[in-house]
Design an enzyme around this catalytic site. Structure first.
Site, PDB file in Angstrom:
ATOM      1  N   CYS A 254       0.834  -1.107  -0.384  1.00 34.73           N
ATOM      2  CA  CYS A 254       0.256  -0.106  -0.128  1.00 34.73           C
ATOM      3  C   CYS A 254       1.098   1.422   0.359  1.00 34.73           C
ATOM      4  O   CYS A 254       0.798   2.071   1.197  1.00 34.73           O
ATOM      5  CB  CYS A 254      -0.989   0.227   0.957  1.00 34.73           C
ATOM      6  SG  CYS A 254      -1.923  -1.537   1.246  1.00 34.73           S
ATOM      7  N   CYS A 375      -3.193   5.467   9.623  1.00 35.08           N
ATOM      8  CA  CYS A 375      -3.980   6.702   9.192  1.00 35.08           C
ATOM      9  C   CYS A 375      -4.543   7.062  10.103  1.00 35.08           C
ATOM     10  O   CYS A 375      -5.465   7.916  10.237  1.00 35.08           O
ATOM     11  CB  CYS A 375      -3.491   7.769   8.435  1.00 35.08           C
ATOM     12  SG  CYS A 375      -4.402   7.713   7.039  1.00 35.08           S
TER      13      CYS A 375
END
Length: 429
Positions: A254, A375
């Site tokens: 990713c 995040c």
């Protein structure tokens, strides 16, 4: 400037595309910025980001001042009025200019017959502003977050949720990463000072510098030469926990847009890095970052759930999994996230994260390190995710980050600090 490129109408169209069509502002804004003069690009960005940051307040005001909502082909006018409110409340644009330009925006979106309505609503707001804002301060909309997210934050952080919400509603600081292959951090801070700017080092992340005042990248010493990269301090924690070494075979999963890939290579220039992302379009940013920094990595498009398709039977010394997540830790940088996410997304994301963890774990060599990062600030994607992974994965052990009961390190967004971020460092026994 041509009438159809009225700044306020462009901002209204951008916000409408985000809220009504579910598009991200980072996709919507660049083509619209091509339509305005360079000197106006910053204001267009400020209007779009600002309206999305304060959307629930602006929606509340419209509901108070208009008897019925604008629908159908008139819907853009709804957002144009929001742009007007935002200027009057939050910018230094003189009120008469804000009103005139916003009203003129009706012509650009081919609704000139509604100029009087827009003017009337904005002037009514000016007359009643103090009363309206006092009433708004006690409403549920005052948090500037959707109700479902407020509830999740209250449940997860009973004593800190308001601080998180306040941080999300602020403008973010600008963090940089000094490329240690070119300069020490202190050395580059000296160059920054010579250029008339000031920066501050982060106490925990050795390459991180916060600018006292955000600046365009072309003004930063050596940006084009790869001396420095724009990257939030918390994102830099990934490479700190991963601790890559020269000669190792490392997977960055990713990986787009490539900030962490290049950080790994700055720390370990002789590492053999494979950067993988599912989004082919965003992979072009990985190539751009590698090129600017003069680095080499193998870059592939691929789905984290099916590693055989992009790495065969390879195993890695270290894996960084920056998992797909709700991005609830970076709302201050991307205020559209508040309105693009739905409550049901969280369970779906947690399921996807678990699938990727389970399929990529066998690709880690015994004794190897996997850093799981998001995040997000939501426990379902973070501590809960790692706790259940450890329970079902007997050859996985937690290292450095938290305890088995409270696994991982959770950074919360706040003030001049980094964004909300979670890390768990796992070792294969």
């Amino acid at each position: 400037m041509k009438k159809q490129n009225n700044l306020r109408s462009l901002a209204a169209q951008a916000v409408e595309q985000v809220v009504e069509q579910g598009q991200s502002l980072s996709n919507v804004l660049p083509p619209l910025q091509q339509k305005v003069a360079d000197k106006d690009k910053a204001l267009l960005q400020e209007l779009c980001f600002g309206v999305l940051r304060t959307l629930s307040q602006l929606e509340w005001l419209i509901n108070k001042l208009m008897s019925r909502p604008m629908t159908g082909k008139q819907r853009t006018v709804h957002y144009l009025i929001m742009v007007g409110f935002y200027q009057l409340l939050y910018t230094r644009v003189p009120p008469h200019a804000a009103l005139a330009e916003t009203v003129e925006g009706a012509v650009s979106i081919k609704r000139p017959q509604l100029k009087g309505l827009i003017n009337g609503v904005l002037r009514q707001f000016q007359r009643q502003q103090e009363t309206l804002l006092n009433e708004f301060a006690t409403s549920d909309a005052r948090f500037l977050h959707p109700g479902w997210l407020v509830k999740r934050l209250q449940n997860a952080y009973p004593t800190q949720w308001q601080r998180i919400i306040e941080a999300n509603n602020q403008r973010p600081p600008m963090w940089l990463r000094v490329n240690r292959t070119h300069h020490t951090r202190d050395g580059w801070l000296g160059l920054l000072e010579d250029a008339g700017m000031k920066g501050y080092p982060h106490p925990d992340y050795p390459d991180a510098v916060r600018l006292e005042t955000p600046a365009p990248v072309h003004a930063l010493p050596g940006f084009a030469e790869g001396w420095v990269t724009v990257q939030d301090a918390s994102a830099q924690g990934c490479a700190v926990f991963l601790a890559p070494q020269n000669g190792e075979h490392i997977l960055d999963l990713c990986a787009a847009p490539g900030g962490k890939t290049t950080h790994i290579l700055e720390v370990a220039p002789e590492a053999d890095v494979l950067a993988v992302d599912i989004d082919e379009q965003r992979l072009s940013r990985v190539y751009d970052n590698l090129k600017r920094l003069g680095m080499k990595a193998t870059v592939k498009q691929g789905d984290g759930r099916y590693p055989a398709q992009w790495c065969g039977e390879q195993q890695f010394d270290r894996i960084l999994l920056d998992a797909p997540c709700s991005a609830t830790g970076v709302i201050r940088r991307h205020p559209d996230i508040k309105w693009l996410r739905r409550d049901r997304d969280i369970a779906e994301l947690a399921q996807l994260q678990a699938e990727i963890l389970d399929t990529v774990w066998p690709r880690l060599k015994p004794g190897g390190t996997l850093v799981y990062a998001t995040c997000s600030v939501l426990p379902e994607e973070n501590r809960d995710q790692i706790k259940t992974f450890l329970q079902r994965t007997p050859d996985a052990a937690l290292s450095e980050t938290g305890t088995p009961d409270q696994p991982g390190q959770q950074n919360l967004p706040g003030g001049e600090e980094g964004d909300g971020f979670f890390y768990a460092k796992l070792i294969k026994k």
